[in-house]
Design a protein around this motif. Sequence first.
Motif, PDB file in Angstrom:
ATOM      1  N   PRO A 286      13.019  18.305   1.761  1.00  0.00           N
ATOM      2  CA  PRO A 286      11.800  17.486   1.703  1.00  0.00           C
ATOM      3  C   PRO A 286      11.941  16.211   2.529  1.00  0.00           C
ATOM      4  N   ARG A 287      10.788  15.665   2.939  1.00  0.00           N
ATOM      5  CA  ARG A 287      10.825  14.435   3.752  1.00  0.00           C
ATOM      6  C   ARG A 287      11.156  13.238   2.873  1.00  0.00           C
ATOM      7  N   GLU A 288      11.979  12.365   3.400  1.00  0.00           N
ATOM      8  CA  GLU A 288      12.297  11.111   2.706  1.00  0.00           C
ATOM      9  C   GLU A 288      11.100  10.181   2.822  1.00  0.00           C
ATOM     10  N   PRO A 289      10.799   9.413   1.769  1.00  0.00           N
ATOM     11  CA  PRO A 289       9.718   8.435   1.904  1.00  0.00           C
ATOM     12  C   PRO A 289      10.070   7.385   2.951  1.00  0.00           C
ATOM     13  N   VAL A 290       9.036   6.872   3.629  1.00  0.00           N
ATOM     14  CA  VAL A 290       9.272   5.812   4.622  1.00  0.00           C
ATOM     15  C   VAL A 290       8.427   4.595   4.269  1.00  0.00           C
TER      16      VAL A 290
ATOM     17  N   ILE B 184       0.859  -1.181   0.000  1.00  0.00           N
ATOM     18  CA  ILE B 184       0.000   0.000   0.000  1.00  0.00           C
ATOM     19  C   ILE B 184       0.895   1.231   0.000  1.00  0.00           C
ATOM     20  N   LYS B 185       0.624   2.109  -0.949  1.00  0.00           N
ATOM     21  CA  LYS B 185       1.441   3.331  -1.010  1.00  0.00           C
ATOM     22  C   LYS B 185       0.553   4.531  -0.768  1.00  0.00           C
ATOM     23  N   VAL B 186       0.932   5.344   0.188  1.00  0.00           N
ATOM     24  CA  VAL B 186       0.190   6.573   0.464  1.00  0.00           C
ATOM     25  C   VAL B 186       1.087   7.748   0.083  1.00  0.00           C
ATOM     26  N   THR B 187       0.501   8.682  -0.659  1.00  0.00           N
ATOM     27  CA  THR B 187       1.278   9.862  -1.052  1.00  0.00           C
ATOM     28  C   THR B 187       0.521  11.135  -0.692  1.00  0.00           C
ATOM     29  N   LEU B 188       1.217  12.041  -0.035  1.00  0.00           N
ATOM     30  CA  LEU B 188       0.677  13.379   0.208  1.00  0.00           C
ATOM     31  C   LEU B 188       1.302  14.269  -0.859  1.00  0.00           C
ATOM     32  N   HIS B 189       0.477  14.698  -1.798  1.00  0.00           N
ATOM     33  CA  HIS B 189       1.004  15.403  -2.969  1.00  0.00           C
ATOM     34  C   HIS B 189       1.245  16.877  -2.682  1.00  0.00           C
ATOM     35  N   ALA B 190       2.082  17.460  -3.543  1.00  0.00           N
ATOM     36  CA  ALA B 190       2.481  18.859  -3.363  1.00  0.00           C
ATOM     37  C   ALA B 190       1.286  19.815  -3.412  1.00  0.00           C
ATOM     38  N   ASP B 191       0.227  19.447  -4.170  1.00  0.00           N
ATOM     39  CA  ASP B 191      -0.931  20.337  -4.309  1.00  0.00           C
ATOM     40  C   ASP B 191      -1.946  20.189  -3.174  1.00  0.00           C
TER      41      ASP B 191
ATOM     42  N   ARG C 292       5.095  17.350  -0.382  1.00  0.00           N
ATOM     43  CA  ARG C 292       4.865  18.770  -0.117  1.00  0.00           C
ATOM     44  C   ARG C 292       6.164  19.440   0.312  1.00  0.00           C
ATOM     45  N   GLU C 293       6.179  20.733   0.189  1.00  0.00           N
ATOM     46  CA  GLU C 293       7.325  21.468   0.716  1.00  0.00           C
ATOM     47  C   GLU C 293       7.208  21.475   2.233  1.00  0.00           C
ATOM     48  N   VAL C 294       8.346  21.385   2.871  1.00  0.00           N
ATOM     49  CA  VAL C 294       8.341  21.344   4.334  1.00  0.00           C
ATOM     50  C   VAL C 294       8.911  22.649   4.870  1.00  0.00           C
ATOM     51  N   TYR C 295       8.134  23.253   5.741  1.00  0.00           N
ATOM     52  CA  TYR C 295       8.600  24.484   6.372  1.00  0.00           C
ATOM     53  C   TYR C 295       8.654  24.309   7.873  1.00  0.00           C
ATOM     54  N   SER C 296       9.609  24.990   8.500  1.00  0.00           N
ATOM     55  CA  SER C 296       9.569  25.063   9.954  1.00  0.00           C
ATOM     56  C   SER C 296       9.395  26.524  10.317  1.00  0.00           C
TER      57      SER C 296
END
Length: 692
Positions: A244-248, A60-67, A220-224
């Motif tokens: 960006p976050r590495e896939p896990v 199962i692959k879950v992706t949170l897309h940039a949009d 997605r872009e990651v901001y702190s």
Amino acid sequence: MDKKQHYNADDLKILEGLEAVRVRPGMYIGSTGVNGLHHILWEIVDNAVDEAANGYADEIKVTLHADGSASVEDNGRGMPTDVNSKAGMSGVEVIFTKLHAGGKFDSENYAFSGGLHGVGASVTNALSKWLKVEVYRGNVFKMSFSSYFDKAKKKWMCGIPDAPLTDTGVKASKKGTFVHFMPDSEVFETVEWNYDTVFKRLKELAFLNKGVKISLADEREVYSVQKDEDEEGNEREIKVKEPPREPVTFCYEGGLKDFVKYLNDGQTPLYSEPLYYSDVKDIQVKGAPAGKIKIEFALAHTKDDSESLFSFVNNISTVEGGYHETGFHSGLLKAVNDYARANGFLKAKDPAFIADDIKEGLTAVLTVKLANVEFEGQTKTKLGNPEVKAPVEQTVIEGMQKLLAVRGNKSVFDEIAKKAKFAADDRIKHRAERDVAKAASENDGLNLVGKLASCSGKNPDMNELFIVEGDSAGGTAKQARVRQYQSILPLRGKPLNVQKKSALQALQNEEIKTMISAIGAGFNRSFDVSKTNYKKVIILSDADQDGMHIRCILLTFFFKYMRDLVNAGFVYIGMPPLYKVYKKDVTEYAYDDAELDEKIKKVGKGYQLQRYKGLGEMSAEQLWDTTMNPATRNLIQVTVEDAAEAASVIEMLMGDKVEGRKDFLAQNANFNKVDGFIERVNFNKERKEVDD
Ligand code: 2B7
């Protein structure tokens, strides 16, 4: 909010469609907040997990897309693409446009998932701006849906197919289902996926579904957010772009076993491998047809004493427990009791273990899967179906029996039984302890208890308890004291050394009981320093070896069983003088040899010297002047380090650590030296004048 109480047929028809979901999203997904947002992702993920749980998918692959959209893909059979004759549309269309469409397709293959999950993919569709699905089933099939406000009709059109399911004619290079959707920002208060929430849930699902590979990619872009100052020195928050976050990927071949190991990470296990068992049983849930229940559990003990049971119903965490947990506990209790009884851990006279005994140090994960469940409780995370209890209990009993028969597991059961016995003994002991301590404390301690000569005052700030070595010195102290503030407890001989004694044994001792009773603040775990009758507890023993020993034993007692009394600074050592230097009307006392020379000089020629061998040699007046009068006495306030050291000296000499004792005695050839050590511990501390 809707004031309409009764729906007519027309209303019903309207509300049957996905529009109902838009009108009252809360009814379907709980809220339109961040939890509701994630709910529509879980609906899709759950379908993929079900396909895997039924053995047709393992990835199962879950992706949170940039949009801001999210997608889920599984490698299962692919949603049915043929036309559902009843509905007159493709299976895919039914799944995404009909409420409660779940599980109607293939009840054989969806034995545990048919209708398990709330409302299904159609709710996700209804609350999405758009949703696209691809089915890889020989060919690639595609369909998409949209939600929009129809200005002419003045109403929300939600989850409307853009076109029927189309066979693209392209040969699929893989099999499975891909669902991609955009949560509608007009519905949700926030449409921002929380990475940690998704991460945790997917990891949990990977534990619960062994061997299924679940991956998460965040595109997605990651901001702190960081704090900064502007030109004028005002604090401001600035968004800093992070890598960006590495896939896990989560995949646990050990499933629940791995879950338990993960939960126990950092603790010391009692045995190397968790116990695991699973079975399927018949169940008849009230008001539903006969069905099956799948029960799975893994457990392990640690040397800790806390319990953690994580339970799940249809992969949903049941934080508030319920009948499956009840069945688990009673099954495990019966299994452990039977084993302990049959294998001598519980003797004929011993009462059976109670639930708490087998929970100490237990980490367990329990999952059940069945249809027609009812959730109750404040957060709807409690399983409310009583029929679940019996099959779970039965499965645990059977499972433990079968596990015992597995080679190498006997020692595991022995460890479990030993641990339970220890917990039971401890519980019984502490109950007795609480009872005695309570009884002792209830007696208000200011009345005469045993040989205690109690003071008449009632103010703990003023009151002092002298624990005096020997009956004769005790008698003198009673004469010397200020009755209003000073209590005297004479000790006959050496008090019980509690180092090697259990709390209960300690409580058999009269002197100890009297001390507890006099101090009046309880004992051991129930000790509450705020209840003390005395803010000065003064140990008064002779300045010889026996006196040192008694002091050491008493300090050990306070350290072990009334530590907060020491922590609060309420324990003192009284210092009787070693010498009296006197001449006609001058009298000086010396507390050690160095002081003796000083005092001799002070008294001058023709002095007389008396060496006190013990407190008992002093008159009441002398004892008052030297040891009891707050204006002239010397007191050492005991620190918790002093008490600990006293306890460890005793431990080394008399405790179980034979090795340490040998070393210690080798270095200190005679016992005088040993006591010399004890003396240093207690007396060569910087002398603190702490008195009023
Ligand atoms: C309960 C309903 C929704 N369904 C099937 C079959 C396979 C299948 C699904 C799915 C989410 C994102 C990628 C059964 C089950 C509908 O009926 S749903 N796979 N995956 C999924 O939704 N993933 C199925 C029997 C024979 N062939 C296919």
